[in-house]
Write a protein that holds these residues in place. Structure first.
Motif, PDB file in Angstrom:
ATOM      1  N   LYS A  29     -36.640  12.903  13.064  1.00 52.89           N
ATOM      2  CA  LYS A  29     -35.525  13.471  12.310  1.00 52.89           C
ATOM      3  C   LYS A  29     -34.340  12.531  12.153  1.00 52.89           C
ATOM      4  CE  LYS A  29     -33.357  15.813  16.236  1.00 52.89           C
ATOM      5  NZ  LYS A  29     -32.806  17.066  16.726  1.00 52.89           N
ATOM      6  N   ARG A  30     -34.354  11.377  12.833  1.00 48.05           N
ATOM      7  CA  ARG A  30     -33.248  10.415  12.739  1.00 48.05           C
ATOM      8  C   ARG A  30     -33.782   8.992  12.724  1.00 48.05           C
ATOM      9  NH1 ARG A  30     -30.406  13.297  17.378  1.00 48.05           N
ATOM     10  NH2 ARG A  30     -29.255  14.928  16.315  1.00 48.05           N
ATOM     11  N   GLY A  31     -32.959   8.078  12.238  1.00 46.79           N
ATOM     12  CA  GLY A  31     -33.298   6.661  12.281  1.00 46.79           C
ATOM     13  C   GLY A  31     -34.015   6.187  11.039  1.00 46.79           C
ATOM     14  N   LYS A  32     -34.502   4.941  11.098  1.00 45.16           N
ATOM     15  CA  LYS A  32     -35.138   4.338   9.929  1.00 45.16           C
ATOM     16  C   LYS A  32     -36.481   4.987   9.593  1.00 45.16           C
ATOM     17  CE  LYS A  32     -37.616   0.669  12.272  1.00 45.16           C
ATOM     18  NZ  LYS A  32     -38.006  -0.716  12.212  1.00 45.16           N
ATOM     19  N   ASN A  33     -37.089   5.701  10.516  1.00 50.48           N
ATOM     20  CA  ASN A  33     -38.370   6.373  10.274  1.00 50.48           C
ATOM     21  C   ASN A  33     -38.212   7.867  10.007  1.00 50.48           C
ATOM     22  OD1 ASN A  33     -40.242   4.111  10.718  1.00 50.48           O
ATOM     23  ND2 ASN A  33     -39.274   4.096  12.716  1.00 50.48           N
ATOM     24  N   GLN A  34     -37.033   8.277   9.629  1.00 50.93           N
ATOM     25  CA  GLN A  34     -36.741   9.686   9.367  1.00 50.93           C
ATOM     26  C   GLN A  34     -37.715  10.261   8.339  1.00 50.93           C
ATOM     27  OE1 GLN A  34     -32.798  10.301   7.901  1.00 50.93           O
ATOM     28  NE2 GLN A  34     -32.992  12.495   7.866  1.00 50.93           N
ATOM     29  N   GLY A  35     -38.236  11.448   8.641  1.00 51.29           N
ATOM     30  CA  GLY A  35     -39.140  12.140   7.726  1.00 51.29           C
ATOM     31  C   GLY A  35     -40.610  11.857   7.967  1.00 51.29           C
ATOM     32  N   LYS A  36     -40.929  10.992   8.912  1.00 52.04           N
ATOM     33  CA  LYS A  36     -42.323  10.662   9.193  1.00 52.04           C
ATOM     34  C   LYS A  36     -42.834  11.485  10.371  1.00 52.04           C
ATOM     35  CE  LYS A  36     -42.149   5.983   7.426  1.00 52.04           C
ATOM     36  NZ  LYS A  36     -42.388   4.568   7.737  1.00 52.04           N
ATOM     37  N   MET A  37     -44.165  11.608  10.425  1.00 49.50           N
ATOM     38  CA  MET A  37     -44.790  12.327  11.539  1.00 49.50           C
ATOM     39  C   MET A  37     -45.687  11.380  12.314  1.00 49.50           C
ATOM     40  SD  MET A  37     -45.599  16.151  10.264  1.00 49.50           S
ATOM     41  CE  MET A  37     -45.964  16.572  11.953  1.00 49.50           C
ATOM     42  N   GLY A  38     -45.801  11.627  13.607  1.00 48.79           N
ATOM     43  CA  GLY A  38     -46.661  10.832  14.470  1.00 48.79           C
ATOM     44  C   GLY A  38     -47.075  11.644  15.676  1.00 48.79           C
ATOM     45  N   ARG A  39     -47.618  10.974  16.665  1.00 49.42           N
ATOM     46  CA  ARG A  39     -48.066  11.639  17.887  1.00 49.42           C
ATOM     47  C   ARG A  39     -47.516  10.896  19.090  1.00 49.42           C
ATOM     48  NH1 ARG A  39     -54.132  13.344  18.420  1.00 49.42           N
ATOM     49  NH2 ARG A  39     -53.294  14.973  17.123  1.00 49.42           N
ATOM     50  N   VAL A  40     -47.055  11.651  20.088  1.00 48.44           N
ATOM     51  CA  VAL A  40     -46.545  11.039  21.323  1.00 48.44           C
ATOM     52  C   VAL A  40     -47.732  10.503  22.106  1.00 48.44           C
ATOM     53  CG1 VAL A  40     -45.315  11.442  23.483  1.00 48.44           C
ATOM     54  CG2 VAL A  40     -44.549  12.573  21.399  1.00 48.44           C
ATOM     55  N   VAL A  41     -47.725   9.192  22.364  1.00 55.81           N
ATOM     56  CA  VAL A  41     -48.841   8.578  23.080  1.00 55.81           C
ATOM     57  C   VAL A  41     -48.510   8.208  24.519  1.00 55.81           C
ATOM     58  CG1 VAL A  41     -50.012   7.736  21.031  1.00 55.81           C
ATOM     59  CG2 VAL A  41     -48.280   6.314  22.096  1.00 55.81           C
ATOM     60  N   ARG A  42     -47.196   8.079  24.841  1.00 56.23           N
ATOM     61  CA  ARG A  42     -46.832   7.727  26.213  1.00 56.23           C
ATOM     62  C   ARG A  42     -45.380   8.074  26.466  1.00 56.23           C
ATOM     63  NH1 ARG A  42     -47.137   1.823  28.922  1.00 56.23           N
ATOM     64  NH2 ARG A  42     -46.057   1.343  26.996  1.00 56.23           N
ATOM     65  N   GLU A  43     -45.098   8.499  27.689  1.00 58.53           N
ATOM     66  CA  GLU A  43     -43.721   8.764  28.115  1.00 58.53           C
ATOM     67  C   GLU A  43     -43.206   7.523  28.829  1.00 58.53           C
ATOM     68  OE1 GLU A  43     -41.217  11.867  30.943  1.00 58.53           O
ATOM     69  OE2 GLU A  43     -43.340  12.204  30.561  1.00 58.53           O
ATOM     70  N   LEU A  44     -42.119   6.946  28.314  1.00 58.65           N
ATOM     71  CA  LEU A  44     -41.551   5.743  28.928  1.00 58.65           C
ATOM     72  C   LEU A  44     -40.533   6.087  30.004  1.00 58.65           C
ATOM     73  CD1 LEU A  44     -41.069   3.680  25.654  1.00 58.65           C
ATOM     74  CD2 LEU A  44     -42.937   3.533  27.300  1.00 58.65           C
ATOM     75  N   SER A  45     -39.783   7.161  29.791  1.00 53.77           N
ATOM     76  CA  SER A  45     -38.801   7.657  30.756  1.00 53.77           C
ATOM     77  C   SER A  45     -38.530   9.111  30.390  1.00 53.77           C
ATOM     78  CB  SER A  45     -37.517   6.825  30.711  1.00 53.77           C
ATOM     79  OG  SER A  45     -36.846   7.032  29.488  1.00 53.77           O
ATOM     80  N   ASP A  46     -37.535   9.710  31.015  1.00 55.52           N
ATOM     81  CA  ASP A  46     -37.204  11.097  30.685  1.00 55.52           C
ATOM     82  C   ASP A  46     -36.682  11.240  29.261  1.00 55.52           C
ATOM     83  OD1 ASP A  46     -37.958  11.959  33.156  1.00 55.52           O
ATOM     84  OD2 ASP A  46     -35.925  11.977  33.978  1.00 55.52           O
ATOM     85  N   GLU A  47     -36.109  10.178  28.721  1.00 51.63           N
ATOM     86  CA  GLU A  47     -35.476  10.249  27.396  1.00 51.63           C
ATOM     87  C   GLU A  47     -36.208   9.485  26.309  1.00 51.63           C
ATOM     88  OE1 GLU A  47     -32.785  12.097  26.570  1.00 51.63           O
ATOM     89  OE2 GLU A  47     -32.924  12.931  28.583  1.00 51.63           O
ATOM     90  N   TYR A  48     -37.119   8.568  26.642  1.00 50.92           N
ATOM     91  CA  TYR A  48     -37.786   7.728  25.635  1.00 50.92           C
ATOM     92  C   TYR A  48     -39.292   7.927  25.665  1.00 50.92           C
ATOM     93  CZ  TYR A  48     -33.444   5.352  24.641  1.00 50.92           C
ATOM     94  OH  TYR A  48     -32.157   5.084  24.257  1.00 50.92           O
ATOM     95  N   TYR A  49     -39.890   7.948  24.464  1.00 56.23           N
ATOM     96  CA  TYR A  49     -41.322   8.168  24.298  1.00 56.23           C
ATOM     97  C   TYR A  49     -41.873   7.176  23.295  1.00 56.23           C
ATOM     98  CZ  TYR A  49     -40.316  12.568  26.583  1.00 56.23           C
ATOM     99  OH  TYR A  49     -39.905  13.509  27.487  1.00 56.23           O
ATOM    100  N   GLU A  50     -43.170   6.838  23.438  1.00 57.84           N
ATOM    101  CA  GLU A  50     -43.846   6.018  22.436  1.00 57.84           C
ATOM    102  C   GLU A  50     -44.535   6.944  21.450  1.00 57.84           C
ATOM    103  OE1 GLU A  50     -46.593   3.204  24.071  1.00 57.84           O
ATOM    104  OE2 GLU A  50     -44.994   1.785  24.524  1.00 57.84           O
ATOM    105  N   VAL A  51     -44.297   6.699  20.165  1.00 53.29           N
ATOM    106  CA  VAL A  51     -44.892   7.499  19.097  1.00 53.29           C
ATOM    107  C   VAL A  51     -45.733   6.579  18.236  1.00 53.29           C
ATOM    108  CG1 VAL A  51     -44.406   8.924  17.079  1.00 53.29           C
ATOM    109  CG2 VAL A  51     -42.986   9.144  19.112  1.00 53.29           C
TER     110      VAL A  51
END
Length: 75
Positions: free
Chosen positions: A21-43
């Motif tokens: 919903k924010r940033g340069k990739n706004q409007g795109k869909m993906g899948r969470v593949v890994r949790e990096l920390s409590d606040e950051y995720y790899e998509v």
């Protein structure tokens, strides 16, 4: 069920389809593949193909009913 449904405070994000919903990739869909920390995720996957993004939790919504379709790896 009509419309798009999202849920917010679930700690179980791995493998879930997400809408950016924010940033340069706004409007795109993906899948969470890994949790990096409590606040950051790899998509990855979905609109990102093989690209992997580091996304802050506040920058995406988890899509409740729709799954990102992934190609079958036959190798």
């Amino acid at each position: 069920m009509s419309g798009v449904c999202f849920f917010y405070n679930s700690p179980q994000f791995l493998g879930q389809s997400v809408y950016i919903k924010r940033g340069k990739n706004q409007g795109k869909m993906g899948r969470v593949v890994r949790e990096l920390s409590d606040e950051y995720y790899e998509v990855s996957h979905g609109d990102f193909d093989a690209e992997v993004l580091k996304v802050h939790r506040s920058d995406f919504l988890v899509h409740r009913y729709r799954r990102v379709k992934m190609p079958v790896d036959r190798s």
